[in-house]
Design an enzyme around this catalytic site. Structure first.
Site, PDB file in Angstrom:
ATOM      1  CE  LYS A   1      37.051 -59.271 -83.070  1.00  0.00           C
ATOM      2  NZ  LYS A   1      37.252 -58.217 -84.080  1.00  0.00           N
TER       3      LYS A   1
ATOM      4  CG  ASP B   1      29.327 -61.920 -79.153  1.00  0.00           C
ATOM      5  OD1 ASP B   1      30.436 -62.491 -79.173  1.00  0.00           O
ATOM      6  OD2 ASP B   1      28.937 -61.159 -80.069  1.00  0.00           O
TER       7      ASP B   1
ATOM      8  CD1 TRP C   1      30.656 -55.888 -82.720  1.00  0.00           C
ATOM      9  CD2 TRP C   1      29.674 -57.008 -84.377  1.00  0.00           C
ATOM     10  NE1 TRP C   1      31.401 -55.692 -83.849  1.00  0.00           N
ATOM     11  CE2 TRP C   1      30.835 -56.365 -84.879  1.00  0.00           C
ATOM     12  CE3 TRP C   1      28.889 -57.780 -85.249  1.00  0.00           C
ATOM     13  CZ2 TRP C   1      31.217 -56.469 -86.221  1.00  0.00           C
ATOM     14  CZ3 TRP C   1      29.280 -57.880 -86.583  1.00  0.00           C
ATOM     15  CH2 TRP C   1      30.430 -57.240 -87.055  1.00  0.00           C
TER      16      TRP C   1
END
Length: 364
Positions: free
Chosen positions: A191, A167, A100
């Site tokens: 999440k 992030d 990511w």
């Protein structure tokens, strides 16, 4: 009963499912479903205001920060951040610690100049880089606080003299942080916060318009701040379910409580991995993620780590399945196994997994 260790979308507390399902039929005795109420209504205005208040309270966000509820997930933020923060004559610094982070770097490079100042790619992203120098003239420093695929996590906030961008999609509200250390935090909800469909962005107000670029309004943070996250139709249901989940977290005792619970669960599994002759962890011990725990099968004699022949893995996964455990197959790019330890996962589920690993070792 199922024990859901999937990497995302996340599991949610049973009471959140119950409340959300009732709201689908009748939201707050309005006679309307949460799926059909107007996002301009007083009822939804109360939802989004309470959701923002809970985010601010749980994270102790200073007053000079704005909170936005946006769409597009973390992937859209990969582009929105350089569009809003990276001036044409500036460079953005990035730390590369996984898939990511790499995607964020690739998107930034399409918009301006992005420089990778440290990377663990050469070691299969098995550790967090420790020694790096942040250019003092960089527009910002970007990092991914938890790496879901490779099972590593930052336990200390990187030191930076330039605005720090994080992030936090997979570990936000799983542990305590000091928001004032950051210029911008973003997190896809799926999440620890709620269902997929909404992304939380926390931004220091002084960074608004930093890039000086002329960009489409839909990608302009300032437009979303001015409209209080209602620039266009927001993901109403996702925000509502997130609100329910934030209420649940607040009732439990907030982030201090959940951080301790997450540490207990992670320690249970890492202890088993380290003492079980059939498994071995993949990430550096000091950087082991508490959210996503990755491991491989290994030789019974304790030899070097390798994924054993397919029938051995299948045998273990069959035992796992027979015990109601789902979602532990490793990411397709990393193999092995991955156990996600998000906030709503009960300690009892982690105990079941550990017992299954012990049973497998006894049998094989």
């Amino acid at each position: 009963m199922k024990h859901n260790f999937g990497a995302g979308p996340c599991l949610l507390p049973p009471e959140v499912f119950a409340e959300a399902s009732q709201a689908v039929l009748d939201f707050n005795d309005t006679g309307l479903s949460i799926l059909e109420i107007s996002h301009r209504s007083e009822e939804f205005e109360a939802v989004i205001e309470e959701a923002e208040a809970l985010v601010r309270s749980l994270l102790d966000i200073p007053n000079d920060y704005s909170v936005m509820f946006l769409q597009g997930g973390g992937s859209q933020q990969f582009a929105m951040i350089p569009l809003n923060l990276l001036a044409e004559d500036k460079t953005a610094a990035y730390l590369d610690t996984g898939i990511w982070a790499k995607k964020a770097i690739q998107e930034a490079a399409k918009i301006g100049h992005a420089e990778v100042i440290a990377s663990s790619a050469g070691a299969s992203y098995s550790y967090i880089p420790k020694d790096f120098i942040v250019p003092t003239d960089a527009a910002y420093l970007h990092y991914t606080s938890n790496n879901t695929v490779y099972g590593t996590e930052w336990f200390e906030t990187p030191k930076s003299s330039v605005p720090l961008v994080a992030d936090m999609s997979s570990d936000i509200m799983s542990k305590q942080i000091d928001v004032s250390d950051f210029g911008l935090i973003y997190a896809g909800a799926q999440k620890n916060l709620g269902p997929a469909g909404v992304t939380v962005v926390i931004m220091k107000n002084e960074l608004v318009g930093l890039s000086g670029r002329s960009i489409p309004k839909i990608f302009d943070y300032n437009e979303h701040i001015k409209a209080k996250s209602l620039y266009h139709t927001p993901p109403v249901f996702a925000i509502y379910v997130m609100l329910l989940n934030l209420r649940w977290l607040k009732r439990l005792g907030g982030i201090a409580y959940i951080s301790n619970k997450n540490a207990i669960k992670a320690e249970m599994l890492y202890d088993e991995i380290d003492q079980n002759p059939l498994f071995i962890g993949t990430s550096a011990r000091e950087d082991r993620s508490r959210m996503n725990i990755t491991f491989l099968m290994r030789d019974k004699m304790g030899g070097s780590a390798f994924l054993k022949k397919a029938d051995d893995k299948s045998r273990f996964l069959k035992l796992v399945e027979d015990n109601g455990i789902v979602g532990i197959n490793g990411h397709r790019s990393a193999g092995g196994f991955r156990v996600s330890n998000y906030n709503a996962l009960p300690i009892s589920s982690m105990k079941v997994l550990v017992e299954v690993m012990q049973e497998f070792a006894r049998k094989y």
